[in-house]
Design an enzyme around this catalytic site. Structure first.
Site, PDB file in Angstrom:
ATOM      1  N   ARG A 164     -10.905  20.714   7.656  1.00 48.99           N
ATOM      2  CA  ARG A 164     -10.115  21.224   8.769  1.00 48.99           C
ATOM      3  C   ARG A 164     -10.598  22.632   9.162  1.00 48.99           C
ATOM      4  O   ARG A 164     -11.059  23.381   8.307  1.00 48.99           O
ATOM      5  CB  ARG A 164      -8.626  21.294   8.407  1.00 48.99           C
ATOM      6  CG  ARG A 164      -8.019  19.939   8.047  1.00 48.99           C
ATOM      7  CD  ARG A 164      -6.542  20.065   7.763  1.00 48.99           C
ATOM      8  NE  ARG A 164      -5.962  18.815   7.300  1.00 48.99           N
ATOM      9  CZ  ARG A 164      -5.567  17.818   8.098  1.00 48.99           C
ATOM     10  NH1 ARG A 164      -5.701  17.960   9.406  1.00 48.99           N
ATOM     11  NH2 ARG A 164      -5.064  16.721   7.597  1.00 48.99           N
ATOM     12  N   LYS A 208     -13.192   2.511   0.914  1.00 46.73           N
ATOM     13  CA  LYS A 208     -12.854   2.542   2.334  1.00 46.73           C
ATOM     14  C   LYS A 208     -14.102   2.986   3.108  1.00 46.73           C
ATOM     15  O   LYS A 208     -14.615   4.077   2.889  1.00 46.73           O
ATOM     16  CB  LYS A 208     -11.695   3.509   2.589  1.00 46.73           C
ATOM     17  CG  LYS A 208     -10.376   3.048   2.011  1.00 46.73           C
ATOM     18  CD  LYS A 208      -9.303   4.106   2.152  1.00 46.73           C
ATOM     19  CE  LYS A 208      -8.949   4.366   3.598  1.00 46.73           C
ATOM     20  NZ  LYS A 208      -7.848   5.368   3.722  1.00 46.73           N
ATOM     21  N   ARG A 262       0.848  -1.198   0.000  1.00 44.71           N
ATOM     22  CA  ARG A 262       0.000   0.000   0.000  1.00 44.71           C
ATOM     23  C   ARG A 262       0.880   1.243   0.000  1.00 44.71           C
ATOM     24  O   ARG A 262       1.817   1.360   0.782  1.00 44.71           O
ATOM     25  CB  ARG A 262      -0.902   0.003   1.233  1.00 44.71           C
ATOM     26  CG  ARG A 262      -1.665   1.309   1.467  1.00 44.71           C
ATOM     27  CD  ARG A 262      -2.545   1.173   2.696  1.00 44.71           C
ATOM     28  NE  ARG A 262      -3.199   2.424   3.086  1.00 44.71           N
ATOM     29  CZ  ARG A 262      -2.853   3.156   4.144  1.00 44.71           C
ATOM     30  NH1 ARG A 262      -1.851   2.763   4.929  1.00 44.71           N
ATOM     31  NH2 ARG A 262      -3.498   4.270   4.448  1.00 44.71           N
ATOM     32  N   THR A 292      -6.155  -1.025  10.212  1.00 43.89           N
ATOM     33  CA  THR A 292      -5.930  -0.048  11.283  1.00 43.89           C
ATOM     34  C   THR A 292      -5.664  -0.689  12.644  1.00 43.89           C
ATOM     35  O   THR A 292      -6.500  -1.435  13.164  1.00 43.89           O
ATOM     36  CB  THR A 292      -7.097   0.953  11.442  1.00 43.89           C
ATOM     37  OG1 THR A 292      -7.551   1.378  10.167  1.00 43.89           O
ATOM     38  CG2 THR A 292      -6.633   2.173  12.215  1.00 43.89           C
TER      39      THR A 292
END
Length: 478
Positions: free
Chosen positions: A76, A217, A35, A275
């Site tokens: 953000r 994802k 990846r 993860t």
């Protein structure tokens, strides 16, 4: 190079694993797919990594998959006038479109699309969920919120909105540029971050045009809600547990992981669990017992692949992390309970010729205790349908297309071989036996089953199976 386990391993490349010698060691330790995270990788560095992987592939004579993970749209807050601010529970805090530096009562939120979609009562999570706000008023370019969980907030911290479907593309301008650059290098899989709906996958597929397969994802509640629709369009799923655990209650993530793994298997599409699988190995040569159990759970559930992130990208022990994951998978798959679970979760075949052939091949191979189940596959669809069955005997996929073999390196139990297409059915069976013999999947005197589509080379036309005896001549040179 034959693996002794069915579950595949995805290893993320980074500062700890950028040298050719380390990447080669990762592959030999068990990595099947590499990846490349475009959040931290330039186009030039990405091209160098792809070139290195391909040279290792040539050296080892085994197809290796490459997954490019796009950053996705990053939300953000702006900057603060005098450094970090401390938000207290119960306080009022405003996010607005005013570009001036923020303070204890407000901050700039440079995403107009959020103001169009958010509603009073929606939750805003800042800095990976460390600060939680609830919108109380939305009007005139302002979102007035109440602080539910306080904490320090500093410049450019991330914003998540688990209750809000935001009307923007999953492909930011950076992602489009990264995707085009990756496709030019011949990568095999592309992962889309922060998707919300099936249209996000369709948008990426218009760009890839079959040059790479698209992985969704799943890290937002909106995507979980529409998982079936997303699965119809995507080529694979990733259980992105990090961001999913920020946007949803942590206690729900294990159930979602199991749901996604089973949904992917029913659809015959690969599922990657990712993860913090061996997180402690970033700094320790051995994992915790809980991490070993976590990896084992994903394997017991039948995930196609398990993924290492910072463990292999930035940790002190990247090769050891891959080797540890390899050992866990080998041991779990020896457990009698593993095969029982694979059988118990087996879905009925869909009403297609390909599914009927795949189910029959699995049953015949197990009943007759055949040594291998061999698929001739041009597009990879035959191997995917057979892998969906989770057969006892090993799966050998033979393809004339190296791109197909590389993509199948992500799929449960599939050992990929690149070879010229067969001339006729007899040649197909003869070469299948010899290739399986060469890679150690069968011996003279044993039997195998061969699955293919006739006419040969026709994508998606799985319609034939044949039991073959492996003679002594199978050991001769191809």
């Amino acid at each position: 190079m034959r693996r002794l386990r069915r579950t595949k391993i995805v290893a993320t490349l980074g500062p700890s694993s950028s040298e050719r010698s380390v990447i080669a060691a990762l592959f030999r330790a068990g990595a099947d797919v590499f990846r490349i995270n475009m959040s931290h990788t330039s186009h030039e560095r990405m091209r160098e990594l792809v070139s290195t992987i391909r040279s290792i592939e040539d050296e080892c004579e085994r197809p290796i998959g490459i997954l490019v993970d796009l950053q996705g749209p990053k939300l953000r807050v702006g900057q603060f006038e005098s450094g970090p601010v401390a938000l207290s529970k119960g306080a009022t805090f405003t996010l607005d479109l005013d570009k001036s530096p923020g303070n204890i009562s407000r901050v700039h939120l440079p995403h107009p699309e959020i103001f169009e979609a958010i509603e009073p009562g929606h939750t805003l999570l800042l800095d990976d969920g460390k600060v939680r706000l609830t919108a109380t008023e939305v009007a005139d370019g302002k979102i007035v919120t109440r602080v539910e969980v306080g904490g320090n907030l500093s410049d450019r911290k991330g914003v998540s909105l688990p209750d809000t479907t935001i009307p923007f593309s999953a492909l930011a301008p950076k992602d489009r540029s990264d995707l085009e650059a990756a496709l030019d290098t011949g990568i095999d899989w592309v992962a889309l971050s922060f998707i919300q709906r099936p249209e996000d996958i369709a948008e990426a597929k218009k760009i890839t045009r079959g040059r790479a397969h698209v992985m969704a994802k799943i890290e937002k509640p909106q995507a979980v809600t529409r998982l079936d629709e997303i699965l119809d369009v995507a080529d694979a799923l990733m259980v992105a547990r990090g961001d999913l655990g920020v946007e949803m209650p942590l206690e729900r993530v294990p159930g979602i992981q199991k749901f996604m793994t089973r949904s992917g298997r029913r659809a015959g599409k690969p599922v990657v669990v990712a993860t913090q699988m061996l997180e402690s190995m970033i700094n320790s040569p051995v994992p915790t017992r809980a991490e070993v159990s976590d990896v084992a759970t994903a394997i017991f559930e039948g995930a196609d692949a398990v993924m290492l992130s910072a463990e292999s990208a930035a940790g002190k022990y990247p090769v050891e992390a891959v080797a540890t994951m390899n050992r866990i998978a080998e041991e779990v798959e020896k457990d009698a309970l593993h095969q029982q679970i694979m059988q118990a979760q087996r879905a009925d075949p869909e009403a297609t010729g390909a599914d009927a052939i795949a189910a029959a091949a699995r049953q015949i191979a197990e009943t007759l205790e055949l040594s291998a189940l061999i698929c001739w596959t041009s597009s990879g669809s035959t191997a995917l349908r057979v892998a969906r069955e989770r057969p006892g005997p090993p799966i050998v996929a033979i393809s004339p297309n190296v791109s197909t073999a590389r993509r199948l390196s992500l799929v449960w139990g599939v050992h990929c071989v690149v070879a010229d297409d067969a001339h006729d059915q007899d040649d197909m069976v003869d070469r299948a036996c010899r290739l399986a013999f060469k890679d150690g999947f069968t011996r003279a005197g044993q039997r195998v089953i061969v699955v293919a589509g006739v006419p040969l080379g026709t994508p998606g036309a799985t319609n034939m199976l044949r039991i073959a005896f492996v003679g002594a001549e199978a050991g001769r040179e191809l």
